[in-house]
Design a protein around this motif. Sequence first.
Motif, PDB file in Angstrom:
ATOM      1  N   GLY A 110       3.142  99.623 -13.384  1.00 44.00           N
ATOM      2  CA  GLY A 110       3.828 100.417 -12.373  1.00 44.00           C
ATOM      3  C   GLY A 110       5.150 100.970 -12.860  1.00 44.00           C
ATOM      4  N   ARG A 111       5.903 100.113 -13.592  1.00 44.68           N
ATOM      5  CA  ARG A 111       7.190 100.563 -14.115  1.00 44.68           C
ATOM      6  C   ARG A 111       7.026 101.730 -15.067  1.00 44.68           C
ATOM      7  NH1 ARG A 111       9.742  99.215 -18.700  1.00 44.68           N
ATOM      8  NH2 ARG A 111      12.010  99.311 -18.780  1.00 44.68           N
ATOM      9  N   THR A 112       6.012 101.679 -15.935  1.00 47.54           N
ATOM     10  CA  THR A 112       5.768 102.756 -16.895  1.00 47.54           C
ATOM     11  C   THR A 112       5.415 104.054 -16.179  1.00 47.54           C
ATOM     12  OG1 THR A 112       5.020 101.158 -18.530  1.00 47.54           O
ATOM     13  CG2 THR A 112       4.363 103.468 -18.857  1.00 47.54           C
ATOM     14  N   VAL A 113       4.552 103.926 -15.179  1.00 46.14           N
ATOM     15  CA  VAL A 113       4.143 105.132 -14.433  1.00 46.14           C
ATOM     16  C   VAL A 113       5.323 105.739 -13.700  1.00 46.14           C
ATOM     17  CG1 VAL A 113       2.674 106.004 -12.572  1.00 46.14           C
ATOM     18  CG2 VAL A 113       1.761 104.325 -14.188  1.00 46.14           C
ATOM     19  N   LEU A 114       6.184 104.903 -13.144  1.00 45.97           N
ATOM     20  CA  LEU A 114       7.331 105.438 -12.420  1.00 45.97           C
ATOM     21  C   LEU A 114       8.301 106.131 -13.385  1.00 45.97           C
ATOM     22  CD1 LEU A 114       7.903 105.546  -9.462  1.00 45.97           C
ATOM     23  CD2 LEU A 114       9.319 103.518  -9.659  1.00 45.97           C
ATOM     24  N   HIS A 115       8.427 105.604 -14.601  1.00 48.79           N
ATOM     25  CA  HIS A 115       9.249 106.288 -15.594  1.00 48.79           C
ATOM     26  C   HIS A 115       8.633 107.632 -15.986  1.00 48.79           C
ATOM     27  CE1 HIS A 115      12.694 103.837 -16.525  1.00 48.79           C
ATOM     28  NE2 HIS A 115      11.946 102.731 -16.468  1.00 48.79           N
ATOM     29  N   GLU A 116       7.300 107.711 -16.000  1.00 48.81           N
ATOM     30  CA  GLU A 116       6.657 109.006 -16.257  1.00 48.81           C
ATOM     31  C   GLU A 116       7.001 109.993 -15.146  1.00 48.81           C
ATOM     32  OE1 GLU A 116       2.531 108.212 -16.590  1.00 48.81           O
ATOM     33  OE2 GLU A 116       2.670 107.212 -18.536  1.00 48.81           O
ATOM     34  N   ALA A 117       7.035 109.491 -13.928  1.00 52.94           N
ATOM     35  CA  ALA A 117       7.415 110.366 -12.804  1.00 52.94           C
ATOM     36  C   ALA A 117       8.854 110.842 -12.959  1.00 52.94           C
ATOM     37  CB  ALA A 117       7.235 109.629 -11.485  1.00 52.94           C
ATOM     38  N   GLY A 163      13.053  95.157  -8.542  1.00 53.63           N
ATOM     39  CA  GLY A 163      13.528  94.250  -9.561  1.00 53.63           C
ATOM     40  C   GLY A 163      13.404  94.764 -10.967  1.00 53.63           C
ATOM     41  N   GLN A 164      13.288  96.086 -11.114  1.00 48.19           N
ATOM     42  CA  GLN A 164      13.154  96.676 -12.456  1.00 48.19           C
ATOM     43  C   GLN A 164      14.480  97.333 -12.834  1.00 48.19           C
ATOM     44  OE1 GLN A 164      10.276  96.396 -14.199  1.00 48.19           O
ATOM     45  NE2 GLN A 164       9.315  95.285 -12.501  1.00 48.19           N
ATOM     46  N   GLN A 179      -4.314  95.068  -2.496  1.00 49.21           N
ATOM     47  CA  GLN A 179      -4.218  94.216  -3.680  1.00 49.21           C
ATOM     48  C   GLN A 179      -4.868  94.823  -4.910  1.00 49.21           C
ATOM     49  OE1 GLN A 179      -2.380  91.478  -3.719  1.00 49.21           O
ATOM     50  NE2 GLN A 179      -1.871  92.044  -1.616  1.00 49.21           N
ATOM     51  N   SER A 180      -5.497  95.969  -4.728  1.00 50.00           N
ATOM     52  CA  SER A 180      -6.191  96.570  -5.867  1.00 50.00           C
ATOM     53  C   SER A 180      -5.334  97.669  -6.454  1.00 50.00           C
ATOM     54  CB  SER A 180      -7.546  97.143  -5.439  1.00 50.00           C
ATOM     55  OG  SER A 180      -8.132  97.849  -6.503  1.00 50.00           O
ATOM     56  N   GLY A 181      -4.970  97.500  -7.711  1.00 47.91           N
ATOM     57  CA  GLY A 181      -4.148  98.508  -8.361  1.00 47.91           C
ATOM     58  C   GLY A 181      -4.953  99.474  -9.177  1.00 47.91           C
ATOM     59  N   HIS A 182      -6.220  99.283  -9.338  1.00 46.82           N
ATOM     60  CA  HIS A 182      -7.025 100.172 -10.155  1.00 46.82           C
ATOM     61  C   HIS A 182      -8.093 100.838  -9.293  1.00 46.82           C
ATOM     62  CE1 HIS A 182      -4.998  97.590 -13.095  1.00 46.82           C
ATOM     63  NE2 HIS A 182      -5.156  98.608 -13.929  1.00 46.82           N
ATOM     64  N   GLU A 233       4.747 109.283  -8.967  1.00 44.85           N
ATOM     65  CA  GLU A 233       5.671 108.383  -8.280  1.00 44.85           C
ATOM     66  C   GLU A 233       4.926 107.494  -7.298  1.00 44.85           C
ATOM     67  OE1 GLU A 233       9.481 108.567  -5.165  1.00 44.85           O
ATOM     68  OE2 GLU A 233       8.551 110.411  -5.897  1.00 44.85           O
ATOM     69  N   ALA A 234       4.064 108.100  -6.490  1.00 39.50           N
ATOM     70  CA  ALA A 234       3.314 107.322  -5.503  1.00 39.50           C
ATOM     71  C   ALA A 234       2.419 106.282  -6.176  1.00 39.50           C
ATOM     72  CB  ALA A 234       2.465 108.269  -4.648  1.00 39.50           C
ATOM     73  N   ARG A 235       1.778 106.655  -7.293  1.00 39.44           N
ATOM     74  CA  ARG A 235       0.925 105.701  -8.010  1.00 39.44           C
ATOM     75  C   ARG A 235       1.764 104.556  -8.568  1.00 39.44           C
ATOM     76  NH1 ARG A 235      -1.543 106.209 -13.908  1.00 39.44           N
ATOM     77  NH2 ARG A 235      -2.896 104.369 -13.893  1.00 39.44           N
ATOM     78  N   GLY A 236       2.937 104.886  -9.176  1.00 37.95           N
ATOM     79  CA  GLY A 236       3.787 103.832  -9.718  1.00 37.95           C
ATOM     80  C   GLY A 236       4.238 102.870  -8.647  1.00 37.95           C
ATOM     81  N   LEU A 237       4.617 103.367  -7.486  1.00 38.11           N
ATOM     82  CA  LEU A 237       5.035 102.497  -6.393  1.00 38.11           C
ATOM     83  C   LEU A 237       3.881 101.639  -5.897  1.00 38.11           C
ATOM     84  CD1 LEU A 237       7.311 104.962  -4.379  1.00 38.11           C
ATOM     85  CD2 LEU A 237       8.033 103.008  -5.763  1.00 38.11           C
ATOM     86  N   HIS A 238       2.683 102.237  -5.863  1.00 38.90           N
ATOM     87  CA  HIS A 238       1.496 101.482  -5.439  1.00 38.90           C
ATOM     88  C   HIS A 238       1.230 100.332  -6.393  1.00 38.90           C
ATOM     89  CE1 HIS A 238      -2.333 100.590  -3.665  1.00 38.90           C
ATOM     90  NE2 HIS A 238      -3.003 100.911  -4.777  1.00 38.90           N
ATOM     91  N   LEU A 239       1.365 100.602  -7.679  1.00 37.51           N
ATOM     92  CA  LEU A 239       1.136  99.551  -8.671  1.00 37.51           C
ATOM     93  C   LEU A 239       2.209  98.463  -8.572  1.00 37.51           C
ATOM     94  CD1 LEU A 239       0.183 101.761 -11.757  1.00 37.51           C
ATOM     95  CD2 LEU A 239      -1.360 100.328 -10.406  1.00 37.51           C
TER      96      LEU A 239
END
Length: 958
Positions: A855-862, A886-887, A810-813, A841-847
């Motif tokens: 999370g969506r922003t990080v995955l777009h960075e990936a 759902g994004q 449950q912790s994203g940070h 990618e892994a961080r975005g999915l985790h978020l």
Amino acid sequence: MNAEPSPPSAPGLLIGRSALLDEVSPELGRRPAVAVITGEAGVGKSRFVHALLRRTRTTSPDAVTLVARCQEADTPFPFAPLVEALNHFRPRPLPADLPPVTGALHALLPDLADRIPPAPPPLGDPRGEHHRVLRALHAYTAALGDAVLVVEDLQWADASTCAFLRTVIADPPPRLGLVLTARSGTVPHRDAEGSDGLPFPLRTPAHVTVVERHLAPLSAAETGELAAGLLGVRAVPDEFADRLHRWTGGLPYVVEEVLRGWPGSAEFPTGVAGEPPLPASVRRVVVERLRGLPLTARQVVAAAAVLGEPAPVELLRSVAGLGEPETRGALAAALREGVLHASPRDGGYAFPYDLARRAAYEAVAEPERPVLHLRAARALARHTSPFPLAGMAEHYRRAGRPAQAARCLEAAADRAAGDGDAGMAAAHYLGALRNGPSPVARDRVALKLARVALNARPGPQVPAALRQVLDQHSLGPGPSGEIRLLLGLLLRNQSGSGLEALEEIARAVPDLLVVSTGQAARALAITAIPSLKGWPVGEHRRLLAEAERLLPGVEEADLRSAVLANRATALALMGDPSAWEAVADLPGTLTGEAAARVYANLAGAANSLGRPERARAFQARAWQEVRTNHAPYLEAFVETTDVVAAFTSGRWKGLLGRAERAEAQYQDVPDFHAEALLVCGLLRLHTKGQTDVARRLLERAVETTALDTGVVLTAAAAAVARVHLAAGRPSQAVQAVEGALHHVRRTGAWVWATALVPPATEALVRDDRPGEAHRLVAELAAGIADRDAPAARAALLTCRALLTATDDPQSGHAPSDALYASAADAWTRLERPYEAAYVKEARGLHLLASGVPGGRTVLHEAIAAYQEIDAVWDVLRCQRELREHGQTTVRRPGALGYGDHLSPRERAVARLASLGLSNREIASELVLSHRTVEHHVARALRKLGVSSRTEIGPQLGP
């Protein structure tokens, strides 16, 4: 005998003659006209004339066509070709007022007796009768009106036919086109009787159109074009076209005969010395020409066949056993008949094509061949400089003198080794051993062979030959130990026999200690170099310590350099912090092949460890040394090291083609071949999305690698695991990494687990096996604790970040955010863009899984990072992951600008469609809907300008 097919067997294939046909055809239409077509037998004169007549019938459909073919005969019948042509032709109604003289043709043309005037009374004078027949034929020809008379193979024309043609040429009927063909090796001349196959001078009135053309053999490219047409394929490889041209001399008839019955398969059924079977028809043509030569000319031809290369008069004279005047006269006869040609490039005389030489050689009586070969070997020694040692060796071998052959081959190998050509040297030493030299010479040559073979990529024959010598037990400890050491190195580096090679080198140490501390230390240092399929790293460290213990007693500078080079390599591959000090200790005198080898090893180790600056410096030094030494093995070594480094650093543009060339070229060196296969597989996966193709290539890489210094097994297993993870099969991903993990655990080479442990950790986490995941990461941490391995440490950071999903979902940070950021920064510093994108990618999915914003922003960075290196498969995976959460995918400004170019997703879909996958299979592979795949296929077809899926592949490119 006519050596050309008549009619042509493939009339549609007029290769390389279209422009000439365009020149000759209109000239022949300007009547009266005489066209002379010359060229050597088989060059396609009949085919050309056949095409010319088709063109003439198109422009003059009412013209009469007569074709007369002269035949070679001991006692030719007067006017024979003309009689045959006229008897086979039923003309349209002739004028009623034919000159009475045409009645003289009754005896020649009895079938036309009812259509020509009555026979005139006999003259009683043979010369007068002959002259009257000439006038009759001329008048009859003129009465045909618009006509084309073809007389082929004029070199065999009888005297009466020649007299008729001289008459017609001197006073041609106004609407006659005369086409003459004659065998000739050179361009025709008009001012000399009998020159170049013309039995009379070509002298015509001023108003007559004259066109003379010489048909030269086809070029290599044209030969390839003809072969493609005959085989019914679009094109043949350039290499095959070049070989076919060499075999056939570019003569269309010979090309057809060679390819007759060709199955269209990729492999040509070659015979002796890599040549095709000698067609019986070609053999007959050559043998019949030989029969027409005088005895001395046949002796010179036999000498040329035995020599096999263009030879000057003096060399031909010595082998034929003739005097100089006889040789020159005989040579002139052979040239006149086209059996031999002058070779302007070499200044000698040779056969027009290889198969002609083979036919002539087979015509030499077997008992005579050894005598001629012995003369050839001795003549080459007298008349050539430098001695053609390899050629002399072959002549001695065929003369039944194996000892002399072995001596020549050894000398040739010594020369090649001195010139830096290790491959040629190894081939000649191996040939010397096969010729059965004396025991002393055998042992001497075997040691020389072992010394050069390491840099030669020689194939499996060399280890087998060296084992045979060792099994004789005739060597002293020094040569025996050195050959065994070098054999072990050969097996280790080139034959794929990893542990067997290490054991062979270890067996060499006792023998080497008897004669040379330096050689023994070198052997120990070589066995100290670790590998995933070798011994545990601890054993390699023990062997290195033994080598270091002997090092102070090593006095020979070259051996000391070799020990220091292997020590630096071993320490670097182990990730030992002292490795760079060992590199600094390398002597400045280290150059050439030894320097290329050690710096290529160091470049590979530095790249694997995560020292990109050092890797580049070492690689530059290796290339510098390779470019000054012709060592095929080392060239392959440096090239594959560079290819792997280019993949690791994300320099993927154009890399697939380079890797595929390496894969094709280095199949004889298992570890180099395996590394090329690995990079091909990884690029097919990441840049093309071809998961099935990639897995097959990766499986081949794993099967091929011999020892593997931390590159192939781990990276291949990691890639297969990623494929399973992308398809939602974590348990299969775990199975995919188990074999490579077993090798890492057995050897303790955790510094080489950089590519392997992160996907293995992800697989264990997603398969609900967190305990095993934690234990694996702990093993990695312990295994690299005292190692200089920045890449492995970045992998450790990545694994610890992945483990946070099991600790605090449950912790994203913090602390996960900090771990992900640290891992991504570490990979960026190490110039590993793919791994940095993977962490994002892994961080975005985790978020996204944690429901934490961003999370969506990080995955777009990936996605952006993957796009930078053209990782299409990874981009598609990230976009699918966004949809699953759902994004919606929002393109960056300008990202819609694909225009007529394929988008990454369209390219991936098109690639799978080109491989034969159905829309449903593509949808399953890329986790897309069936409808989406249909749309992508339709857009790809439109953008590529093709109408069917089968046409997609060639348009996509590599």
